[in-house]
Design a protein around this motif. Structure first.
Motif, PDB file in Angstrom:
ATOM      1  N   CYS A 134       0.838  -1.201   0.000  1.00 58.66           N
ATOM      2  CA  CYS A 134       0.000   0.000   0.000  1.00 58.66           C
ATOM      3  C   CYS A 134       0.873   1.252   0.000  1.00 58.66           C
ATOM      4  N   GLY A 135       1.941   1.222   0.783  1.00 56.63           N
ATOM      5  CA  GLY A 135       2.861   2.351   0.798  1.00 56.63           C
ATOM      6  C   GLY A 135       3.546   2.547  -0.539  1.00 56.63           C
ATOM      7  N   GLY A 140       4.086   5.453  -5.620  1.00 53.69           N
ATOM      8  CA  GLY A 140       4.079   5.449  -7.078  1.00 53.69           C
ATOM      9  C   GLY A 140       3.179   6.511  -7.687  1.00 53.69           C
ATOM     10  N   ARG A 141       2.254   7.037  -6.912  1.00 50.19           N
ATOM     11  CA  ARG A 141       1.354   8.081  -7.411  1.00 50.19           C
ATOM     12  C   ARG A 141       1.998   9.462  -7.389  1.00 50.19           C
ATOM     13  N   ARG A 142       3.170   9.564  -6.795  1.00 54.89           N
ATOM     14  CA  ARG A 142       3.818  10.862  -6.627  1.00 54.89           C
ATOM     15  C   ARG A 142       4.979  11.023  -7.597  1.00 54.89           C
ATOM     16  N   ARG A 143       5.194  12.249  -7.991  1.00 53.59           N
ATOM     17  CA  ARG A 143       6.314  12.547  -8.871  1.00 53.59           C
ATOM     18  C   ARG A 143       7.550  12.798  -8.024  1.00 53.59           C
ATOM     19  N   VAL A 150       9.822   2.990   0.385  1.00 55.71           N
ATOM     20  CA  VAL A 150       9.208   3.032   1.708  1.00 55.71           C
ATOM     21  C   VAL A 150      10.215   2.461   2.700  1.00 55.71           C
ATOM     22  N   ALA A 151      10.551   3.250   3.719  1.00 49.26           N
ATOM     23  CA  ALA A 151      11.590   2.852   4.668  1.00 49.26           C
ATOM     24  C   ALA A 151      11.034   2.461   6.026  1.00 49.26           C
ATOM     25  N   GLY A 152       9.744   2.710   6.264  1.00 50.84           N
ATOM     26  CA  GLY A 152       9.179   2.362   7.559  1.00 50.84           C
ATOM     27  C   GLY A 152       7.701   2.694   7.608  1.00 50.84           C
ATOM     28  N   ALA A 164       8.970   7.589   3.618  1.00 51.06           N
ATOM     29  CA  ALA A 164       9.639   7.341   2.339  1.00 51.06           C
ATOM     30  C   ALA A 164      10.930   8.142   2.273  1.00 51.06           C
ATOM     31  N   THR A 165      11.916   7.586   1.591  1.00 53.38           N
ATOM     32  CA  THR A 165      13.207   8.253   1.462  1.00 53.38           C
ATOM     33  C   THR A 165      13.982   7.636   0.311  1.00 53.38           C
TER      34      THR A 165
END
Length: 205
Positions: A134-135, A140-143, A150-152, A164-165
Motif C-alpha cells: 500500500c505504501g 508510485g502516485r507521486r512525482r 518506503v523505509a518504515g 519514504a526516502t
C-alpha cells in the motif's frame, strides 16, 4: 571523534529526503484489498498453499488502527468451514522513531480455529506484505526527481503513516562500515536505516 564526509552526507540526506505519506482509515480497506491479487474487488480471490485453497472476499476486508497496532479482518471461505472471518493483529511502530518494515503478529489469527491453525503463517505474511505494498502504491502516485522507497511504517492511531526516502546505496554502506572498522566512525545503524530522526522535520506530502 571527527565525522566522516560519508556520514555527513547520509545525515544530510535523511534530513532533506524523509517525508511521510498518510493512509486514512477510510481508504485503508479498499487499498489493502486491491493488493490481494484480484482485478475486481467484488470477485473472490483464491490463495493457495501447498494443496490447500482459501477463498478471500476482498470487498469485505476491514482495517482498524490503534496507536502502534493495525488490525485486519478477512472474510474467507473453504469447503470444509464455509464462510468465516480471520482477525490479524500487527504490532508496529507507534511513532516515527519506531518506524520499520517489520511487525510482530500473534502466532495465530483470531476467528475460526481450524482456519487459524492451517493458514496462520501464509495469511499473516500475505496480509503484512500487502500492507507494505500500500505504501509503494501511494509512493508510485507521486512525482519524484529521484528513486524513493518506503523505509518504515507506524501509526499514532488515526492514520497509517509510511516514511519514504531515497535508498542507501551499496557504496554508502561499504564506505560507512570501512570507517567503522577503521575506528574513524562509531557504529550507528539509525543513520543507515533512516531512523536518524532526532530533530529531523518529517514533511507530509
Amino acid at each position: 571523534m571527527p565525522v566522516s564526509p560519508e556520514t555527513r552526507k547520509l545525515r544530510a540526506l535523511a534530513k532533506t529526503q524523509l517525508f511521510v505519506m498518510d493512509l486514512p482509515l477510510a481508504d485503508a480497506s479498499g487499498l489493502l484489498a486491491s493488493q490481494f491479487g484480484g482485478a475486481d474487488l467484488k470477485q473472490p480471490v483464491v490463495w493457495r498453499d501447498a494443496e490447500s485453497e482459501l477463498l478471500v472476499n476482498p470487498a469485505r476486508t476491514r482495517v482498524r488502527y490503534a496507536p502502534g497496532f493495525v488490525f485486519v479482518e478477512l472474510s474467507v471461505f473453504t469447503d470444509q468451514t464455509g464462510d468465516a472471518q480471520l482477525l490479524l493483529t500487527y504490532k508496529i511502530g507507534g511513532s516515527p522513531n519506531e518506524a520499520s518494515l517489520t511487525a510482530v503478529a500473534e502466532s495465530r489469527p483470531r476467528g475460526d480455529a481450524t482456519l487459524a491453525a492451517r493458514w496462520a503463517e501464509p495469511v499473516t505474511s500475505l496480509v503484512w506484505f500487502a500492507l507494505l505494498r500500500c505504501g509503494q502504491v501511494m509512493l508510485g502516485r507521486r512525482r519524484a526527481k529521484s528513486p524513493l522507497v518506503v523505509a518504515g511504517v507506524y501509526t499514532l492511531g488515526k492514520v497509517l503513516s509510511f516514511i519514504a526516502t531515497e535508498p542507501v546505496s551499496t557504496a554508502a554502506l561499504r564506505d560507512y562500515y570501512a570507517d567503522v572498522r577503521a575506528g574513524d566512525q562509531p557504529l550507528d545503524l539509525s543513520i543507515l536505516n533512516r531512523r536518524y530522526l532526532g530533530s529531523v522535520p518529517l514533511v507530509r506530502r
